[in-house]
Design a protein around this motif. Structure first.
Motif, PDB file in Angstrom:
ATOM      1  N   LEU A  33      50.624  21.281  26.005  1.00  0.00           N
ATOM      2  CA  LEU A  33      51.892  21.461  24.995  1.00  0.00           C
ATOM      3  C   LEU A  33      51.963  20.582  23.891  1.00  0.00           C
ATOM      4  O   LEU A  33      52.473  20.904  23.000  1.00  0.00           O
ATOM      5  CB  LEU A  33      53.123  21.336  26.105  1.00  0.00           C
ATOM      6  CG  LEU A  33      54.456  21.822  25.707  1.00  0.00           C
ATOM      7  CD1 LEU A  33      54.452  23.122  25.545  1.00  0.00           C
ATOM      8  CD2 LEU A  33      55.442  21.550  26.684  1.00  0.00           C
ATOM      9  N   TYR A  34      51.801  19.179  24.044  1.00  0.00           N
ATOM     10  CA  TYR A  34      52.089  18.402  23.159  1.00  0.00           C
ATOM     11  C   TYR A  34      50.857  17.780  22.318  1.00  0.00           C
ATOM     12  O   TYR A  34      49.758  17.507  22.791  1.00  0.00           O
ATOM     13  CB  TYR A  34      52.792  17.027  23.707  1.00  0.00           C
ATOM     14  CG  TYR A  34      54.183  17.374  24.380  1.00  0.00           C
ATOM     15  CD1 TYR A  34      55.071  18.489  23.878  1.00  0.00           C
ATOM     16  CD2 TYR A  34      54.306  16.799  25.736  1.00  0.00           C
ATOM     17  CE1 TYR A  34      56.250  18.645  24.497  1.00  0.00           C
ATOM     18  CE2 TYR A  34      55.651  17.109  26.312  1.00  0.00           C
ATOM     19  CZ  TYR A  34      56.591  18.090  25.652  1.00  0.00           C
ATOM     20  OH  TYR A  34      57.652  18.529  26.391  1.00  0.00           O
ATOM     21  N   ASP A  35      50.956  17.503  21.217  1.00  0.00           N
ATOM     22  CA  ASP A  35      50.034  16.911  20.396  1.00  0.00           C
ATOM     23  C   ASP A  35      49.716  15.449  21.066  1.00  0.00           C
ATOM     24  O   ASP A  35      50.585  14.872  21.400  1.00  0.00           O
ATOM     25  CB  ASP A  35      50.258  16.656  18.946  1.00  0.00           C
ATOM     26  CG  ASP A  35      50.282  17.956  18.208  1.00  0.00           C
ATOM     27  OD1 ASP A  35      49.592  19.003  18.625  1.00  0.00           O
ATOM     28  OD2 ASP A  35      50.913  18.225  17.246  1.00  0.00           O
ATOM     29  N   ARG A  36      48.484  14.946  20.753  1.00  0.00           N
ATOM     30  CA  ARG A  36      48.140  13.689  21.543  1.00  0.00           C
ATOM     31  C   ARG A  36      49.080  12.454  20.767  1.00  0.00           C
ATOM     32  O   ARG A  36      49.444  11.523  21.582  1.00  0.00           O
ATOM     33  CB  ARG A  36      46.508  13.307  21.203  1.00  0.00           C
ATOM     34  CG  ARG A  36      46.300  12.113  21.959  1.00  0.00           C
ATOM     35  CD  ARG A  36      44.538  11.915  22.038  1.00  0.00           C
ATOM     36  NE  ARG A  36      44.289  11.644  20.699  1.00  0.00           N
ATOM     37  CZ  ARG A  36      44.266  10.268  20.274  1.00  0.00           C
ATOM     38  NH1 ARG A  36      44.718   9.355  20.922  1.00  0.00           N
ATOM     39  NH2 ARG A  36      43.886  10.124  18.990  1.00  0.00           N
ATOM     40  N   CYS A  37      49.271  12.681  19.371  1.00  0.00           N
ATOM     41  CA  CYS A  37      50.060  11.635  18.868  1.00  0.00           C
ATOM     42  C   CYS A  37      51.579  11.457  19.377  1.00  0.00           C
ATOM     43  O   CYS A  37      52.178  10.349  19.273  1.00  0.00           O
ATOM     44  CB  CYS A  37      49.938  11.909  17.209  1.00  0.00           C
ATOM     45  SG  CYS A  37      50.778  13.302  16.841  1.00  0.00           S
ATOM     46  N   ARG A  38      52.041  12.549  19.962  1.00  0.00           N
ATOM     47  CA  ARG A  38      53.110  12.612  20.592  1.00  0.00           C
ATOM     48  C   ARG A  38      53.359  12.037  21.979  1.00  0.00           C
ATOM     49  O   ARG A  38      54.384  11.653  22.270  1.00  0.00           O
ATOM     50  CB  ARG A  38      53.646  14.246  20.786  1.00  0.00           C
ATOM     51  CG  ARG A  38      55.145  14.608  21.036  1.00  0.00           C
ATOM     52  CD  ARG A  38      56.267  13.816  20.231  1.00  0.00           C
ATOM     53  NE  ARG A  38      56.318  14.474  19.008  1.00  0.00           N
ATOM     54  CZ  ARG A  38      57.030  14.065  17.910  1.00  0.00           C
ATOM     55  NH1 ARG A  38      57.925  13.256  18.258  1.00  0.00           N
ATOM     56  NH2 ARG A  38      57.193  14.945  16.982  1.00  0.00           N
ATOM     57  N   LEU A  39      52.223  11.578  22.632  1.00  0.00           N
ATOM     58  CA  LEU A  39      52.212  10.961  23.768  1.00  0.00           C
ATOM     59  C   LEU A  39      52.784   9.864  24.146  1.00  0.00           C
ATOM     60  O   LEU A  39      53.592   9.387  25.125  1.00  0.00           O
ATOM     61  CB  LEU A  39      50.921  11.121  24.481  1.00  0.00           C
ATOM     62  CG  LEU A  39      50.465  12.618  24.592  1.00  0.00           C
ATOM     63  CD1 LEU A  39      48.712  12.318  25.249  1.00  0.00           C
ATOM     64  CD2 LEU A  39      50.992  13.469  25.471  1.00  0.00           C
ATOM     65  N   SER A  40      53.036   8.902  23.053  1.00  0.00           N
ATOM     66  CA  SER A  40      53.411   7.442  22.909  1.00  0.00           C
ATOM     67  C   SER A  40      54.764   7.404  22.938  1.00  0.00           C
ATOM     68  O   SER A  40      55.591   6.917  23.675  1.00  0.00           O
ATOM     69  CB  SER A  40      52.575   6.604  21.940  1.00  0.00           C
ATOM     70  OG  SER A  40      53.008   7.274  20.697  1.00  0.00           O
ATOM     71  N   ASP A  41      55.195   8.696  22.333  1.00  0.00           N
ATOM     72  CA  ASP A  41      56.814   8.768  22.229  1.00  0.00           C
ATOM     73  C   ASP A  41      57.095   9.440  23.580  1.00  0.00           C
ATOM     74  O   ASP A  41      58.484   8.919  23.912  1.00  0.00           O
ATOM     75  CB  ASP A  41      57.186   9.676  21.134  1.00  0.00           C
ATOM     76  CG  ASP A  41      56.847   8.841  19.855  1.00  0.00           C
ATOM     77  OD1 ASP A  41      57.055   7.973  19.265  1.00  0.00           O
ATOM     78  OD2 ASP A  41      56.780   9.952  18.807  1.00  0.00           O
ATOM     79  N   LEU A  42      56.467  10.142  24.182  1.00  0.00           N
ATOM     80  CA  LEU A  42      56.838  10.734  25.408  1.00  0.00           C
ATOM     81  C   LEU A  42      56.873   9.562  26.453  1.00  0.00           C
ATOM     82  O   LEU A  42      57.944   9.720  27.274  1.00  0.00           O
ATOM     83  CB  LEU A  42      55.722  11.670  25.851  1.00  0.00           C
ATOM     84  CG  LEU A  42      56.145  12.605  27.278  1.00  0.00           C
ATOM     85  CD1 LEU A  42      57.545  13.390  26.855  1.00  0.00           C
ATOM     86  CD2 LEU A  42      55.274  13.682  27.440  1.00  0.00           C
ATOM     87  N   VAL A  43      56.149   8.771  26.361  1.00  0.00           N
ATOM     88  CA  VAL A  43      56.364   7.618  27.305  1.00  0.00           C
ATOM     89  C   VAL A  43      57.668   6.682  27.192  1.00  0.00           C
ATOM     90  O   VAL A  43      58.595   6.517  28.170  1.00  0.00           O
ATOM     91  CB  VAL A  43      55.144   6.399  27.109  1.00  0.00           C
ATOM     92  CG1 VAL A  43      55.550   5.275  27.854  1.00  0.00           C
ATOM     93  CG2 VAL A  43      54.045   7.003  27.279  1.00  0.00           C
ATOM     94  N   ARG A  44      58.223   6.932  25.870  1.00  0.00           N
ATOM     95  CA  ARG A  44      59.755   6.187  25.848  1.00  0.00           C
ATOM     96  C   ARG A  44      60.432   6.926  26.302  1.00  0.00           C
ATOM     97  O   ARG A  44      61.564   6.460  26.774  1.00  0.00           O
ATOM     98  CB  ARG A  44      59.520   5.927  24.097  1.00  0.00           C
ATOM     99  CG  ARG A  44      60.691   5.006  23.778  1.00  0.00           C
ATOM    100  CD  ARG A  44      60.481   4.322  22.410  1.00  0.00           C
ATOM    101  NE  ARG A  44      59.917   5.324  21.342  1.00  0.00           N
ATOM    102  CZ  ARG A  44      60.444   6.199  20.707  1.00  0.00           C
ATOM    103  NH1 ARG A  44      61.690   6.240  20.880  1.00  0.00           N
ATOM    104  NH2 ARG A  44      59.864   7.180  19.980  1.00  0.00           N
TER     105      ARG A  44
END
Length: 160
Positions: free
Chosen positions: A56-67
């Motif tokens: 669903l999410y771009d890889r660059c979005r994953l660090s934000d997802l952690v937050r």
């Protein structure tokens, strides 16, 4: 190499998810309003990081997802201490998310790609807003406020 990079990006999300899930599950043990609060947070966590989040999410979005997941865990721990304070904060968020959900429900096959991208940006902006009100210590990736959210919603509403 690409698979390994994706794995290394996903692991922190899974760790944050497990920690948040544990924090939220602890709320259910108390019964009463805390159980309802925990149930709502569990739904929010499932919506934020569904089973298919990798696709669903771009890889660059994953660090934000952690937050965002960490902010949800912090919200759970603080809400357990002062549920009324959380309710007040949640009311402001609910007002914005209600308007965005109405925009999402109004999408049709004819909706422009520009509007779809703007709605996605608005979704992430709301997540940043949640970080700013529930877990300020995590910091936000952009400046966000109720006024900025209203401006973005109005912008999206004007799009075709």
């Amino acid at each position: 190499p690409a698979g390994r990079e994706l794995l290394y990006a996903v692991i922190p999300v899974l760790e944050a998810y497990a920690a948040a899930r544990g924090q939220i599950a602890a709320l259910g043990r108390g019964g009463g309003p805390l159980t309802d609060f925990g149930r709502a947070l569990a739904e929010e966590l499932a919506h934020l990081a569904p089973n298919h989040f990798i696709a669903l999410y771009d890889r660059c979005r994953l660090s934000d997802l952690v937050r965002y997941i960490q902010a949800l865990a912090i919200r759970a721990s603080r809400g357990a201490l002062d549920l009324e304070k959380d309710r007040v904060k949640a009311a402001g968020v609910a007002q914005v998310t209600g308007r965005v959900n109405a925009l999402l429900n109004a999408l049709s096959p004819e909706t422009s790609e520009q509007k779809r991208r703007a709605l996605e940006a608005l979704f992430w902006m709301i997540e940043e807003y949640k970080v700013s009100i529930y877990a300020q210590e995590l910091g936000t990736a952009m400046r966000v406020s109720p006024k900025r959210l209203e401006e973005k919603i109005a912008e999206v509403e004007r799009m075709a």
